[in-house]
Write a protein that holds these residues in place. Structure first.
Motif, PDB file in Angstrom:
ATOM      1  N   ARG A  27       0.847  -1.183   0.000  1.00  0.00           N
ATOM      2  CA  ARG A  27       0.000   0.000   0.000  1.00  0.00           C
ATOM      3  C   ARG A  27       0.887   1.240   0.000  1.00  0.00           C
ATOM      4  NH1 ARG A  27      -4.206   0.132   4.686  1.00  0.00           N
ATOM      5  NH2 ARG A  27      -2.279  -0.137   5.882  1.00  0.00           N
ATOM      6  N   THR A  28       0.694   2.101  -0.982  1.00  0.00           N
ATOM      7  CA  THR A  28       1.458   3.340  -1.079  1.00  0.00           C
ATOM      8  C   THR A  28       0.534   4.509  -0.768  1.00  0.00           C
ATOM      9  OG1 THR A  28       2.892   2.385  -2.787  1.00  0.00           O
ATOM     10  CG2 THR A  28       2.883   4.784  -2.573  1.00  0.00           C
ATOM     11  N   ARG A  29       0.834   5.209   0.287  1.00  0.00           N
ATOM     12  CA  ARG A  29       0.029   6.359   0.685  1.00  0.00           C
ATOM     13  C   ARG A  29       0.476   7.572  -0.125  1.00  0.00           C
ATOM     14  NH1 ARG A  29      -2.585   4.761   5.436  1.00  0.00           N
ATOM     15  NH2 ARG A  29      -1.626   2.934   6.433  1.00  0.00           N
ATOM     16  N   SER A  33      -2.452  12.753   2.584  1.00  0.00           N
ATOM     17  CA  SER A  33      -3.889  12.523   2.527  1.00  0.00           C
ATOM     18  C   SER A  33      -4.212  11.074   2.858  1.00  0.00           C
ATOM     19  CB  SER A  33      -4.415  12.860   1.121  1.00  0.00           C
ATOM     20  OG  SER A  33      -3.935  11.908   0.183  1.00  0.00           O
ATOM     21  N   LYS A  34      -5.503  10.777   2.872  1.00  0.00           N
ATOM     22  CA  LYS A  34      -5.947   9.417   3.121  1.00  0.00           C
ATOM     23  C   LYS A  34      -5.967   8.593   1.840  1.00  0.00           C
ATOM     24  CE  LYS A  34      -8.796  10.610   7.137  1.00  0.00           C
ATOM     25  NZ  LYS A  34     -10.159  10.564   7.732  1.00  0.00           N
ATOM     26  N   LYS A  35      -5.567   9.182   0.731  1.00  0.00           N
ATOM     27  CA  LYS A  35      -5.576   8.475  -0.539  1.00  0.00           C
ATOM     28  C   LYS A  35      -4.400   7.501  -0.608  1.00  0.00           C
ATOM     29  CE  LYS A  35      -7.853  12.177  -3.144  1.00  0.00           C
ATOM     30  NZ  LYS A  35      -7.758  13.099  -4.297  1.00  0.00           N
ATOM     31  N   ARG A  65     -12.188   4.255  -4.496  1.00  0.00           N
ATOM     32  CA  ARG A  65     -12.997   5.446  -4.695  1.00  0.00           C
ATOM     33  C   ARG A  65     -14.345   5.232  -4.022  1.00  0.00           C
ATOM     34  NH1 ARG A  65     -16.764   5.806  -8.860  1.00  0.00           N
ATOM     35  NH2 ARG A  65     -17.108   3.902 -10.066  1.00  0.00           N
ATOM     36  N   ARG A  66     -15.026   6.313  -3.745  1.00  0.00           N
ATOM     37  CA  ARG A  66     -16.352   6.262  -3.155  1.00  0.00           C
ATOM     38  C   ARG A  66     -17.400   6.411  -4.248  1.00  0.00           C
ATOM     39  NH1 ARG A  66     -16.953   4.185   1.982  1.00  0.00           N
ATOM     40  NH2 ARG A  66     -15.237   4.894   3.290  1.00  0.00           N
TER      41      ARG A  66
END
Length: 261
Positions: A27-29, A33-35, A65-66
């Motif tokens: 996982r690459t942040r 941000s929370k992305k 994505r939401r």
């Protein structure tokens, strides 16, 4: 064991019998941000000793994505070198997606159909039992996939084209669906924690760690997923799961869940 070299077709094909696909999920942040993005790599023969810099190009990448209903969706993409199979079409690198319900208790994994890239095929449904605040102990998850023959082909039948979600309640008695459940960890009185043997492939405790097995053969682990270090996870896959399917199932475990933290 047979050596596995994932390509375009093999990413959509079950891992061969007597083979084991060992992967690393990172996982690459993105900034502060929370992305984030999730990348899946094939490990080298050294397994976890393979350094991140030596993993080579990623096999699959997922973007969260939401949706307009507040639900989470992940889109799964191929690296540029794999996109020729869908050349000339929009979103040519898009090969899969994961849709969740609002509570995070049900996830559906889809793959794009090779015969018609604009069509989607539901290939797995993953459910999590309600467990508010973790009061009922470790997570309980169930996964259903379509039954295949030894060559990885889905049997043609009246149930072959039914949505997997519709067959959810029939998992335990439908011969066209393979049921997988997470192996229950055991309570260790010395450490006062639940433990499960991941055979040195998982190095850190996490609620996201799991092993999926068939209820009738708990010694054959079909999918194993667990934390290695911060934002790094191992993912091991066996027949009859495809790499895209395994990636989607792992994503379901990593996603935030309101009803089963």
């Amino acid at each position: 064991m047979e050596e596995l070299r994932p390509g375009i077709e093999q990413l959509k094909r079950p891992v061969p019998l007597a083979s084991l696909l060992q992967c690393r999920l990172i996982r690459t942040r993105l900034g502060g941000s929370k992305k984030f993005v999730l990348d899946l790599y094939e490990e080298g023969p050294e397994g976890l000793d393979t350094g991140t810099d030596a993993l080579g190009p990623w096999l699959l990448r997922a973007y969260p994505r939401r949706t307009h209903l507040g639900r989470r969706q992940y889109t799964i993409h191929l690296p540029p070198s794999y996109t020729d199979i869908f050349s000339g079409r929009t979103h040519s690198d898009l090969v899969g997606r994961v849709d969740s319900n609002r509570m995070g208790t049900r996830f559906v994994v889809y793959e794009r159909a090779l015969a018609s890239p604009l069509a989607w095929e539901d290939v797995s449904v993953v459910t999590y039992a309600l467990n508010f605040f973790g009061r009922l102990g470790p997570r309980k998850m169930l996964a259903g996939i379509r039954a295949v023959d030894k060559h990885g082909a889905v049997a043609e039948s009246s149930s072959a084209h039914k949505p997997l979600v519709q067959m959810l309640a029939q998992f335990q008695r439908n011969k066209h669906v393979v049921v997988l459940e997470n192996k229950c960890p055991r309570w260790n009185a010395d450490t006062r924690s639940f433990v499960l043997d991941f055979f040195n492939r998982v190095l850190m405790p996490s609620v996201k760690n799991f092993q999926l097995v068939k209820p009738e053969d708990v010694d054959y682990t079909v999918v194993q997923f667990g934390k290695v270090e911060e934002d790094v996870y191992s993912l091991d896959v066996r027949f009859p799961i495809t790499p895209i399917m395994a990636f989607g199932i792992a994503i379901s475990s990593m996603d935030h869940k309101l009803a089963c933290p």
